[in-house]
Write a protein that holds these residues in place. Structure first.
Motif, PDB file in Angstrom:
ATOM      1  N   VAL A 165     -14.920  -2.214   7.740  1.00 19.63           N
ATOM      2  CA  VAL A 165     -14.612  -3.266   6.771  1.00 19.63           C
ATOM      3  C   VAL A 165     -14.366  -2.660   5.396  1.00 19.63           C
ATOM      4  O   VAL A 165     -13.403  -3.003   4.703  1.00 19.63           O
ATOM      5  CB  VAL A 165     -15.756  -4.300   6.704  1.00 19.63           C
ATOM      6  CG1 VAL A 165     -15.486  -5.314   5.595  1.00 19.63           C
ATOM      7  CG2 VAL A 165     -15.915  -5.007   8.042  1.00 19.63           C
ATOM      8  N   THR A 166     -15.235  -1.723   4.993  1.00 18.73           N
ATOM      9  CA  THR A 166     -15.092  -1.063   3.695  1.00 18.73           C
ATOM     10  C   THR A 166     -13.769  -0.322   3.605  1.00 18.73           C
ATOM     11  O   THR A 166     -13.053  -0.398   2.595  1.00 18.73           O
ATOM     12  CB  THR A 166     -16.261  -0.085   3.463  1.00 18.73           C
ATOM     13  OG1 THR A 166     -17.492  -0.816   3.488  1.00 18.73           O
ATOM     14  CG2 THR A 166     -16.122   0.616   2.119  1.00 18.73           C
ATOM     15  N   ASP A 167     -13.410   0.392   4.672  1.00 20.03           N
ATOM     16  CA  ASP A 167     -12.154   1.151   4.689  1.00 20.03           C
ATOM     17  C   ASP A 167     -10.946   0.219   4.614  1.00 20.03           C
ATOM     18  O   ASP A 167      -9.963   0.503   3.911  1.00 20.03           O
ATOM     19  CB  ASP A 167     -12.069   2.009   5.950  1.00 20.03           C
ATOM     20  CG  ASP A 167     -13.082   3.149   5.954  1.00 20.03           C
ATOM     21  OD1 ASP A 167     -13.646   3.448   4.880  1.00 20.03           O
ATOM     22  OD2 ASP A 167     -13.317   3.724   7.035  1.00 20.03           O
ATOM     23  N   ALA A 168     -11.013  -0.902   5.345  1.00 24.31           N
ATOM     24  CA  ALA A 168      -9.897  -1.847   5.344  1.00 24.31           C
ATOM     25  C   ALA A 168      -9.711  -2.478   3.967  1.00 24.31           C
ATOM     26  O   ALA A 168      -8.581  -2.647   3.496  1.00 24.31           O
ATOM     27  CB  ALA A 168     -10.122  -2.931   6.399  1.00 24.31           C
ATOM     28  N   LEU A 169     -10.822  -2.804   3.320  1.00 21.62           N
ATOM     29  CA  LEU A 169     -10.727  -3.390   1.977  1.00 21.62           C
ATOM     30  C   LEU A 169     -10.187  -2.387   0.968  1.00 21.62           C
ATOM     31  O   LEU A 169      -9.386  -2.736   0.088  1.00 21.62           O
ATOM     32  CB  LEU A 169     -12.099  -3.898   1.535  1.00 21.62           C
ATOM     33  CG  LEU A 169     -12.637  -5.127   2.280  1.00 21.62           C
ATOM     34  CD1 LEU A 169     -14.059  -5.435   1.827  1.00 21.62           C
ATOM     35  CD2 LEU A 169     -11.734  -6.328   2.054  1.00 21.62           C
ATOM     36  N   ALA A 170     -10.605  -1.132   1.091  1.00 26.14           N
ATOM     37  CA  ALA A 170     -10.103  -0.097   0.181  1.00 26.14           C
ATOM     38  C   ALA A 170      -8.604   0.116   0.378  1.00 26.14           C
ATOM     39  O   ALA A 170      -7.852   0.273  -0.595  1.00 26.14           O
ATOM     40  CB  ALA A 170     -10.872   1.200   0.406  1.00 26.14           C
ATOM     41  N   ALA A 171      -8.163   0.107   1.636  1.00 26.69           N
ATOM     42  CA  ALA A 171      -6.734   0.270   1.918  1.00 26.69           C
ATOM     43  C   ALA A 171      -5.934  -0.907   1.384  1.00 26.69           C
ATOM     44  O   ALA A 171      -4.842  -0.737   0.829  1.00 26.69           O
ATOM     45  CB  ALA A 171      -6.514   0.415   3.418  1.00 26.69           C
ATOM     46  N   ALA A 172      -6.484  -2.107   1.523  1.00 28.88           N
ATOM     47  CA  ALA A 172      -5.803  -3.295   1.011  1.00 28.88           C
ATOM     48  C   ALA A 172      -5.693  -3.246  -0.514  1.00 28.88           C
ATOM     49  O   ALA A 172      -4.664  -3.609  -1.083  1.00 28.88           O
ATOM     50  CB  ALA A 172      -6.554  -4.552   1.455  1.00 28.88           C
ATOM     51  N   GLU A 173      -6.749  -2.773  -1.167  1.00 25.63           N
ATOM     52  CA  GLU A 173      -6.709  -2.654  -2.626  1.00 25.63           C
ATOM     53  C   GLU A 173      -5.640  -1.664  -3.067  1.00 25.63           C
ATOM     54  O   GLU A 173      -4.888  -1.916  -4.013  1.00 25.63           O
ATOM     55  CB  GLU A 173      -8.076  -2.217  -3.151  1.00 25.63           C
ATOM     56  CG  GLU A 173      -8.130  -2.117  -4.669  1.00 25.63           C
ATOM     57  CD  GLU A 173      -9.493  -1.699  -5.190  1.00 25.63           C
ATOM     58  OE1 GLU A 173      -9.692  -1.737  -6.416  1.00 25.63           O
ATOM     59  OE2 GLU A 173     -10.355  -1.311  -4.377  1.00 25.63           O
ATOM     60  N   ALA A 191      -5.144  -5.856   5.322  1.00 25.22           N
ATOM     61  CA  ALA A 191      -6.283  -5.901   6.254  1.00 25.22           C
ATOM     62  C   ALA A 191      -6.051  -6.917   7.365  1.00 25.22           C
ATOM     63  O   ALA A 191      -6.947  -7.659   7.752  1.00 25.22           O
ATOM     64  CB  ALA A 191      -7.570  -6.205   5.501  1.00 25.22           C
ATOM     65  N   GLY A 192      -4.822  -6.955   7.870  1.00 32.01           N
ATOM     66  CA  GLY A 192      -4.513  -7.841   8.975  1.00 32.01           C
ATOM     67  C   GLY A 192      -4.155  -9.263   8.588  1.00 32.01           C
ATOM     68  O   GLY A 192      -3.884 -10.098   9.452  1.00 32.01           O
ATOM     69  N   HIS A 193      -4.117  -9.553   7.292  1.00 26.02           N
ATOM     70  CA  HIS A 193      -3.780 -10.892   6.816  1.00 26.02           C
ATOM     71  C   HIS A 193      -2.380 -10.861   6.200  1.00 26.02           C
ATOM     72  O   HIS A 193      -2.124 -10.075   5.283  1.00 26.02           O
ATOM     73  CB  HIS A 193      -4.789 -11.368   5.774  1.00 26.02           C
ATOM     74  CG  HIS A 193      -6.171 -11.538   6.304  1.00 26.02           C
ATOM     75  ND1 HIS A 193      -6.716 -12.784   6.560  1.00 26.02           N
ATOM     76  CD2 HIS A 193      -7.127 -10.641   6.648  1.00 26.02           C
ATOM     77  CE1 HIS A 193      -7.947 -12.645   7.029  1.00 26.02           C
ATOM     78  NE2 HIS A 193      -8.221 -11.344   7.089  1.00 26.02           N
TER      79      HIS A 193
END
Length: 208
Positions: free
Chosen positions: A34-42, A117-119
């Motif tokens: 989750v942390t990695d996905a949020l960082a990538a999205a940012e 993040a998949g959205h």
């Protein structure tokens, strides 16, 4: 769960839809994922702010309801196949090609959709550019798009009304309302408004 609800003074709370947020055998996602996905999205969001060669505007915002509304067409969390088909069939090229054919600004190869993040989210700057008459000068287009982005940010309830309440997309009987907004709120001149009106008239006649 993902809940959609409405609240009224007379009748109180109404549940409209309820959907599970997590599906699968385990139903648990490791915290690090989750942390990695949020960082990538940012990172993707920050990179997307860089001005594009194909659209005007110094920044962008994203939404799930504007334009080719992904929230209603493929959902807020589509599986990879649904997202890929939607992107390839509509949001990579077709959406912009059709608008260019009737007289709007050609923003290709700018895609309309981006996944965080998949959205799936619509790039509102790209959407707004694609509703500008092709003959409008770049300076006026830049100011028009920037103002529309600011207006949408101040009025987030208009995310599903881009074409009607955020930017004019044809010449209609209500153009004086747009003129008053652009002069009073955006600092446009009478000539700016006349040039926009002329551009909208040309593409409206072409589309009849």
């Amino acid at each position: 769960m993902d809940d959609e609800f409405a609240i009224t003074e007379e009748f109180g709370l109404h549940i409209l839809q309820v959907r599970p947020l997590v599906a699968g055998a385990n139903g648990v996602t490791p915290d690090q994922d989750v942390t990695d996905a949020l960082a990538a999205a940012e990172r993707m969001f920050i990179e997307a702010q860089v001005p594009s060669p194909w659209v005007l505007g110094e920044r962008t915002i994203f939404g799930i309801m504007p334009d080719w509304n992904p929230a209603e067409i493929v959902g807020k969390r589509p599986d990879p196949l649904a997202y890929s088909l939607y992107s390839n069939l509509i949001c990579d090229d077709t959406w912009a090609k059709q608008r260019a054919e009737v007289g709007y600004r050609d923003v290709r190869p700018q895609p309309l959709l981006k996944s965080f993040a998949g959205h799936p989210y619509v790039d509102v700057r790209a959407s707004l550019n694609s509703f500008v008459p092709v003959d409008l000068e770049n300076d006026l287009t830049e100011r028009l798009v920037s103002f529309a982005l600011d207006w949408l940010e101040k009025h987030p309830e208009l995310h599903d009304k881009i074409e009607f309440s955020v930017i004019p997309t044809c010449l209609a009987l209500d153009f004086d309302q747009w003129r008053r907004r652009f002069i009073g709120e955006a600092g446009f001149s009478e000539m700016d408004c006349q040039n926009l009106r002329d551009g909208l008239r040309v593409l409206t006649v072409r589309g009849m």
